[in-house]
Structures are given as C-alpha cells and as structure tokens.
Design an enzyme around this catalytic site. Structure first.
Site, PDB file in Angstrom:
ATOM      1  CG  ASP A 178      -3.117   4.697  -4.344  1.00 52.77           C
ATOM      2  OD1 ASP A 178      -2.403   4.889  -3.507  1.00 52.77           O
ATOM      3  OD2 ASP A 178      -3.089   5.747  -5.628  1.00 52.77           O
ATOM      4  CG  HIS A 209      -2.253   0.519   0.927  1.00 52.49           C
ATOM      5  ND1 HIS A 209      -2.633   1.710   0.003  1.00 52.49           N
ATOM      6  CD2 HIS A 209      -3.744   0.199   1.265  1.00 52.49           C
ATOM      7  CE1 HIS A 209      -3.917   1.906  -0.208  1.00 52.49           C
ATOM      8  NE2 HIS A 209      -4.481   1.031   0.669  1.00 52.49           N
TER       9      HIS A 209
END
Length: 424
Positions: free
Chosen positions: A400, A396
């Site tokens: 995204d 992450h």
C-alpha cells in the site's frame, strides 16, 4: 579419425532451452580439453560450455541469438579415435553447417575476460566519431564521469566495447591522438545517412524481456523522499579515516543496506515475493539484497545474501566482490538469483529523481540518487547540508502507498540519525 558430437547440456533448475550467446571457436579451429567453446544464456545467468575433448571443429549447431533446446546438437569435433558418433550418422547429416566466417556482430557480442584473450591496445581508426546531437553514446557511469573530468565529449569518441560501448581505454586513445573538441567541431556537424542494425541477443535480450515483463505484470508506483545525509557521510569519513587501512573503505551503499535491514523489521510485507499465478505472497525473514550493477554486457543484479547477519564492513566487502564478479562476467548463477529486495544506484550520475523498474518477483526496489550540497533551513538558520533523494518503486498489488511512504521515511530517519542503525 572420428567425430565427437557435443549436445546442449542439462544446466539444471528445470531449464528446457537456452539462448546461444557467443561462439568462442569457429569451424577449422583446433580445441583442447576444457577450452570454452560457447556461452549460453539462461533466464538467470551466462554459462560457459567447455570442450570435453581435443580435436578440430568441423561443424557448429547454431548462430548467436538462436534459442536451442537442451539435448540438441551444439558442436561437432573431429577427434583421434572412434569419437562418439557412428559413421552412418555423420554430423554432416545431423548438424547445421556454420559458415566459415559468421556474420560480424561484434557490436553486441558479449565477452568474458576470464576466457577470452586479452584485448589489444585500443587504436581509434580516425580522429573522431560524428554522432547525431541527440544520440547518446553507450558508456558506464564511471566512464562518463572520467570523460567529464577530462573535458571530453563522449559523442566524439569511438567505442570499442560491446554494442559500441565506450571504455576507459577509448578515452585514453582519444587523448593520445591529441585531438581537441575545437579541431573537430566542423566535422561533428557533417551530414550522415548511415544505419546500423544491432541484433538484440544474449544478456541484452534477457534484460529487455525482464523489464517488459515487470512493467506489464506489476502495478508500479514510485515514491521519492529527500534525505539529509550529512551525518552519515561524516560518520563514513570518520570510519574510513580510522579503519580504512585495515578494514577497507566504506561507500554509502553498506549504510543503505544496513538501513534496509533495520527498516524491514517493521515492514515485513516489503521483504517479499509475489507469485501472481498462484496468488501467493511469501514474506521472507532473510534479507537478500540485490545490488544493481552495470557491466559491459548489460545490467546485472548480484545478491548480497543474509545482509541482516553481516556487519558494515562485511556488507561492503561482499558488495565490492560481487560487483567485480558481475563486471568481469565471473558471477555464478547462485550469485545472480534469489534477491528479496533490490538496491539500485547511478552513483555520481544519479540525477534528482528516477523511477526504477521492479526486479520481479520482488515487490520493492530502492533507487539512490546523487548527493548534492544545498542551503537548508535548520532550527531557523540557513546551513549547507548534503542532501540525497531516494526514488523507490513498489508493487501496488502487494504494498500500500502508506506503507511504502512509512518504509522510506523509516530509512530516512535511520540515515539522518546514523547511530540508530546500530542500536538493537
């Protein structure tokens, strides 16, 4: 007579120390030139250390599991002639003498068929092995499937592989004894108080370190998508029927590799590596797909290089070649490094959902679950379709959530309409 001392060689790539995984010789053994003396483990692969001389082993420089610096004394061999050590610096003063019989760690010793004498026929030393009800025997997915087909409870089978891993030969030996689950049911509930200590060394240690490092450093998140693979499975069956005899059989994996290659064209941020120390993301044009492979010594990830430039059958052949090399311990360091994205599959035992761990410094790993037939509603009609989940994980810090979902959905679209895999 003289003494020839062999030091830990410089394996390259800036490696300053390695782990001694296994000795193939012991004190008193006679060795010949080019005979493999020991296996050492780097951060990337297992490396054989051969003998440059003929002679007799008189001292070992370490024990399995010990981390040794490059240039440290590995082994001392008595040879004809002067050797390479002066008499005043005899190895007895410089090398740690190893006991004649090293402590037995057969349960975790990693063997390489290419350099070890063939395994003798497996003979179980008792009718069964009683394990606790919640104790999961070690076995590869293929062995588990074989045992399921034969109706054998793996917890009753004695494993002869590394760390007690159950092999196909063990299943055959169990059947040969004519034992049935019914005849051993009573003994299976016998009380046990024994304990077994297994040193975590070699490949198992490296896997543990890399997995722990990955979960501590990366911000993992997973995304699961359901895919209708009916069409691609029909295409695969058709191609195998038409070309299998001349080009080789296709599994689902080369189709998945092709889908990765095509989807990554629109999501270059996923075919990337992240250097979290330098805070730099490197996007790569080449798609080097790591294919997670279970071997007796642990999880290996051989790399299909430049998958973007390979045909369906070329990718299939390379996957098969690399998997065989990894399982037999013959994969080179180059074949086990350099991947840009990883594909992992548990095959028929793939379950419904998994949460694969990233193969750092990559930022994505795509996990394949098993294919099942289910009733689905298609255009208002209930039909039987072949369904499969993709369980994928991402970093992450780089990827995204929306991009991850769109990427997996792009793979879904390609597999559900397989003709689009080949439209340029």
């Amino acid at each position: 007579m003289g003494t020839h001392v062999i030091k830990m060689p410089d394996i390259g790539e800036g490696i300053a120390e390695v782990e001694l995984s296994q000795w193939h010789v012991k004190v008193g053994d006679m060795v010949v030139e080019d005979q493999v003396l020991a296996d050492v483990m780097t951060d990337k692969a297992m490396v054989d250390i051969p003998s440059p001389v003929h002679g007799k082993v008189i001292a070992l420089g370490g024990q399995p599991g010990e981390v040794m610096a490059v240039g440290s004394i590995l082994i001392s061999i008595e040879v004809e002639g002067a050797g390479n050590v002066k008499e005043s610096t005899a190895p007895a003063a410089a090398i740690k003498e190893a006991p004649v019989a090293a402590p037995k760690v057969e349960a975790v010793v990693e063997s390489k068929p290419a350099v070890v004498a063939p395994r003798p026929a497996v003979i179980c030393q008792g009718p069964m092995v009683a394990r606790e009800a919640d104790e999961r025997p070690l076995a590869s997915p293929a062995v588990r499937k074989h045992a399921l087909d034969l109706g054998i409870q793996l917890r009753l089978v004695r494993g002869s592989g590394p760390a007690g891993r159950i092999l196909h030969e063990d299943l055959e030996a169990y059947l040969a004894q004519g034992q049935s689950n019914a005849s051993t049911a009573t003994a299976a509930y016998a009380q046990r108080n024994d304990e077994q200590q297994i040193p975590v060394i070699g490949m198992r240690r490296k896997i543990a370190q890399r997995m722990q490092d990955a979960t501590q450093r990366a911000a993992h998140f997973s995304y699961v998508e359901e895919i209708d693979v009916t069409a691609v499975e029909e295409l695969r069956a058709h191609l195998n029927e038409k070309h299998g005899a001349t080009r080789g059989k296709l599994t689902l994996l080369p189709f998945l590799v092709r889908a990765l290659v095509v989807a990554l064209r629109d999501f270059p941020q996923i075919n990337a590596r992240y250097d979290d120390e330098a805070q730099v993301i490197t996007r790569l044009g080449a798609v080097h797909v790591g294919v997670a492979t279970q071997a007796d010594i642990g999880l290996m990830v051989p790399v299909v290089r430049h998958a973007e430039a390979r045909s369906l059958w070329d990718n299939a052949a390379e996957i098969s070649r690399l998997a065989t090399a990894a399982r037999t311990g013959k994969a080179s360091r180059d074949e086990l490094s350099g991947s840009t994205i990883t594909l992992t599959s548990l095959g028929a035992l793939g379950g419904i959902v998994s949460t694969p761990v990233l193969n750092l410094p990559e930022v994505a790993i795509v996990g394949v679950n098993k294919i099942v037939e289910r009733p689905m509603v298609v255009k208002g009609q209930i039909v039987i379709r072949k369904m499969m989940n993709l369980s994928s994980s991402f970093d992450h810090r780089v990827v995204d959530g929306m991009d991850a979902a769109l990427f997996i959905q792009a793979i879904r679209g390609l597999l559900e309409q397989p003709a689009t895999l080949f439209v340029e």
